[in-house]
Design a protein around this motif. Structure first.
Motif, PDB file in Angstrom:
ATOM      1  N   SER A  25       0.831  -1.217   0.000  1.00 20.65           N
ATOM      2  CA  SER A  25       0.000   0.000   0.000  1.00 20.65           C
ATOM      3  C   SER A  25       0.865   1.266   0.000  1.00 20.65           C
ATOM      4  O   SER A  25       0.490   2.289  -0.579  1.00 20.65           O
ATOM      5  CB  SER A  25      -0.929  -0.008   1.216  1.00 20.65           C
ATOM      6  OG  SER A  25      -0.178  -0.081   2.428  1.00 20.65           O
ATOM      7  N   THR A  26       2.018   1.183   0.657  1.00 18.61           N
ATOM      8  CA  THR A  26       2.930   2.335   0.664  1.00 18.61           C
ATOM      9  C   THR A  26       3.491   2.589  -0.719  1.00 18.61           C
ATOM     10  O   THR A  26       3.576   3.749  -1.168  1.00 18.61           O
ATOM     11  CB  THR A  26       4.082   2.086   1.659  1.00 18.61           C
ATOM     12  OG1 THR A  26       3.542   1.857   2.958  1.00 18.61           O
ATOM     13  CG2 THR A  26       5.024   3.279   1.701  1.00 18.61           C
ATOM     14  N   ARG A  28       2.120   1.738  -3.556  1.00 16.46           N
ATOM     15  CA  ARG A  28       1.057   2.164  -4.488  1.00 16.46           C
ATOM     16  C   ARG A  28       0.830   3.670  -4.445  1.00 16.46           C
ATOM     17  O   ARG A  28       0.278   4.238  -5.384  1.00 16.46           O
ATOM     18  CB  ARG A  28      -0.239   1.424  -4.158  1.00 16.46           C
ATOM     19  CG  ARG A  28      -0.198  -0.067  -4.479  1.00 16.46           C
ATOM     20  CD  ARG A  28      -1.589  -0.666  -4.434  1.00 16.46           C
ATOM     21  NE  ARG A  28      -1.541  -2.118  -4.612  1.00 16.46           N
ATOM     22  CZ  ARG A  28      -1.594  -3.002  -3.626  1.00 16.46           C
ATOM     23  NH1 ARG A  28      -1.701  -2.559  -2.355  1.00 16.46           N
ATOM     24  NH2 ARG A  28      -1.542  -4.291  -3.857  1.00 16.46           N
ATOM     25  N   ARG A  29       1.233   4.317  -3.375  1.00 14.61           N
ATOM     26  CA  ARG A  29       1.077   5.786  -3.289  1.00 14.61           C
ATOM     27  C   ARG A  29       1.993   6.498  -4.259  1.00 14.61           C
ATOM     28  O   ARG A  29       1.747   7.642  -4.638  1.00 14.61           O
ATOM     29  CB  ARG A  29       1.364   6.256  -1.856  1.00 14.61           C
ATOM     30  CG  ARG A  29       0.360   5.773  -0.819  1.00 14.61           C
ATOM     31  CD  ARG A  29       0.858   6.059   0.582  1.00 14.61           C
ATOM     32  NE  ARG A  29       1.250   7.459   0.741  1.00 14.61           N
ATOM     33  CZ  ARG A  29       2.041   7.905   1.722  1.00 14.61           C
ATOM     34  NH1 ARG A  29       2.536   7.026   2.597  1.00 14.61           N
ATOM     35  NH2 ARG A  29       2.336   9.173   1.801  1.00 14.61           N
ATOM     36  N   PHE A  30       3.078   5.828  -4.676  1.00 11.20           N
ATOM     37  CA  PHE A  30       4.050   6.451  -5.575  1.00 11.20           C
ATOM     38  C   PHE A  30       4.323   5.490  -6.744  1.00 11.20           C
ATOM     39  O   PHE A  30       5.397   4.871  -6.832  1.00 11.20           O
ATOM     40  CB  PHE A  30       5.350   6.758  -4.826  1.00 11.20           C
ATOM     41  CG  PHE A  30       5.140   7.537  -3.554  1.00 11.20           C
ATOM     42  CD1 PHE A  30       4.950   8.903  -3.606  1.00 11.20           C
ATOM     43  CD2 PHE A  30       5.121   6.904  -2.322  1.00 11.20           C
ATOM     44  CE1 PHE A  30       4.752   9.629  -2.438  1.00 11.20           C
ATOM     45  CE2 PHE A  30       4.930   7.613  -1.160  1.00 11.20           C
ATOM     46  CZ  PHE A  30       4.741   8.982  -1.203  1.00 11.20           C
ATOM     47  N   GLY A  36       7.767   1.626  -6.858  1.00  4.76           N
ATOM     48  CA  GLY A  36       6.354   1.535  -7.204  1.00  4.76           C
ATOM     49  C   GLY A  36       6.124   0.772  -8.495  1.00  4.76           C
ATOM     50  O   GLY A  36       5.081   0.108  -8.666  1.00  4.76           O
ATOM     51  N   TYR A  77       9.301   7.284   1.366  1.00  4.93           N
ATOM     52  CA  TYR A  77       8.131   6.414   1.210  1.00  4.93           C
ATOM     53  C   TYR A  77       7.263   6.409   2.461  1.00  4.93           C
ATOM     54  O   TYR A  77       6.042   6.206   2.388  1.00  4.93           O
ATOM     55  CB  TYR A  77       8.582   4.999   0.888  1.00  4.93           C
ATOM     56  CG  TYR A  77       8.976   4.807  -0.564  1.00  4.93           C
ATOM     57  CD1 TYR A  77       8.005   4.718  -1.559  1.00  4.93           C
ATOM     58  CD2 TYR A  77      10.309   4.735  -0.937  1.00  4.93           C
ATOM     59  CE1 TYR A  77       8.355   4.560  -2.884  1.00  4.93           C
ATOM     60  CE2 TYR A  77      10.672   4.576  -2.261  1.00  4.93           C
ATOM     61  CZ  TYR A  77       9.691   4.485  -3.234  1.00  4.93           C
ATOM     62  OH  TYR A  77      10.030   4.336  -4.553  1.00  4.93           O
ATOM     63  N   GLY A  80       6.383  10.758   2.642  1.00  2.00           N
ATOM     64  CA  GLY A  80       6.008  11.507   1.456  1.00  2.00           C
ATOM     65  C   GLY A  80       6.812  12.774   1.248  1.00  2.00           C
ATOM     66  O   GLY A  80       6.515  13.557   0.341  1.00  2.00           O
TER      67      GLY A  80
END
Length: 425
Positions: A25-26, A28-30, A36, A77, A80
């Motif tokens: 999930s971390t 997927r943010r980037f 990513g 990560y 952010g």
């Protein structure tokens, strides 16, 4: 691999021996970063295009990178935001985040200004003619020599490309000698001869200014039978010597300059030309037209040209770090100087109007607003003593307000200008 759920939802990373695990999930943010992109890999070939190696059994991705810098990437990560320590090399850090696909815009505000400032300062390219602007007694001769050899190689290569060849010994010797002579004239810290040349130049400038001041003192002036001012022979000889020296300086620097256009646009060189030109202009008028008394209004212009020799004092900026710092401060603080002048203009307008209203009937010299401008233009001292408001009258109040307001107005932008002066010095 991403479709095979291992049960822990983690991606195992090995960066130069430093093993860490990150949640999917971390990452997927980037999605546009290198880690990513691992989530979108469908085959082993795709995986090896993103990382250096992949352990199928351990499901571990290996990256052959510096583990010390990866901690900053890992922090990005998690939060952010990018942060950079003071001791890090900005170029190594820039290359590292570029590899991981992280943009510099993610730098936090506390580190962004320092990072870009250090990167801009370190990326400036100095050639051997720009290096002469650094006037330091601690200049490394070996370092400048290496710089010169690089410049000579570039110029020789250009000559070879034009088909001129490099077999002419005289041209090669001149290419080697020109940078040394240029730095000798421009940089007092380059060598012992350059220091001696700088001292002689300073002495000639001071002698020229002293002779100009002495010639204006009545005790040292002589007149002929018709009452016309005559120049003292010794002072005239000193002036001729100073003019010849300044002309020699300008012409020699112009001949040795690696970039003639840049030379003519440099402020210090413009000062050199302005300090020499009036002498030749007045000499041209004297030899072709006549004396100043026969020229009328044109003679006044000639006198102005002669007075322009006082600009020779600005030649000391070439040998003074303080004067060059002052020039750089004014150059890069034009907005602050403009604000200061605006504040002063507003203050002069306001307080001159108040003083005119209070004192125009008192007969003390403040009977017009322009006269009040002259009184308030100094702001913090209020006039020069020739015109003062009536003691105990209404003009004392605007005078006190002008003093306090002027002090406050001047102090606001001065702190910014002083900080810039300290930086350049």
């Amino acid at each position: 691999w991403a479709q095979q759920d291992s049960g822990d939802g983690l991606v195992h990373i090995n960066v130069g021996g430093l093993k860490r695990s990150l949640c999917r999930s971390t990452l997927r943010r980037f999605p546009n970063t290198r880690l990513g992109k691992l989530l979108s890999c469908d085959s082993e070939e795709d995986i090896l295009q993103v990382c250096d190696d992949y352990d199928v059994q351990q499901k571990e991705f290996y990256f052959d990178r510096n583990p010390g810098l990866f901690t900053y990437v890992l922090h990005f990560y998690q939060t952010g935001k990018l942060h950079i320590m003071e001791e890090l090399c900005v170029f190594s850090f820039s290359q590292e985040i570029e590899y991981w696909g992280i943009n510099e815009f993610f730098l936090d505000s506390c580190c962004s200004y320092r990072y870009h400032d250090r990167k801009l300062e370190g990326s400036r390219h100095h050639t051997w003619d720009e290096d002469s602007e650094v006037s330091s007694v601690d200049t490394s001769v070996d370092e400048i020599s290496d710089l010169n050899r690089g410049e000579i190689g570039q110029r020789t290569e250009k000559r070879s490309q034009r088909g001129e060849g490099d077999d002419h010994g005289t041209d090669i010797q001149w290419l080697k000698l020109q940078p040394r002579m240029w730095l000798t004239l421009e940089n007092p810290g380059y060598s012992l001869p350059s220091k001696l040349f700088s001292l002689v130049s300073i002495g000639v400038v001071l002698a020229s200014i002293a002779s100009m001041c002495i010639s204006s003192i009545p005790e040292y002036q002589t007149f002929d039978d018709e009452g016309k001012l005559m120049e003292d022979p010794s002072m005239q000889a000193l002036e001729v010597f100073c003019t010849c020296w300044f002309t020699f300086e300008v012409v020699t620097r112009l001949l040795l300059a690696p970039n003639k256009r840049k030379f003519l646009h440099h402020p210090l060189n413009i000062i050199d030309l302005v300090s020499v030109a009036p002498v030749y202009v007045t000499l041209l008028f004297d030899t072709t037209v006549g004396s100043e008394s026969q020229l009328g209004v044109l003679g006044r212009l000639v006198q102005v040209f002669r007075l322009m020799r006082i600009f020779r004092v600005l030649k000391l900026a070439r040998h003074s770090t303080g004067l060059r710092s002052l020039g750089a401060t004014l150059r890069y603080s034009y907005r602050e100087v403009g604000i200061l002048l605006l504040y002063l203009a507003v203050g002069v307008s306001v307080f001159s109007g108040i003083a005119y209203t209070a004192e125009y009937e008192e007969g003390v010299g403040l009977d017009t607003i322009p006269a009040c401008w002259w009184w308030t233009v100094s702001m913090t001292t209020v006039g020069y003593g020739d015109v003062v408001p009536r003691h105990g009258g209404l003009g004392s109040w605007p005078a006190g307000g002008c003093i306090l307001g002027g002090t406050l107005v001047v102090s606001l932008p001065i702190t910014i200008i002083f900080n810039k002066f300290s930086h350049f010095y």
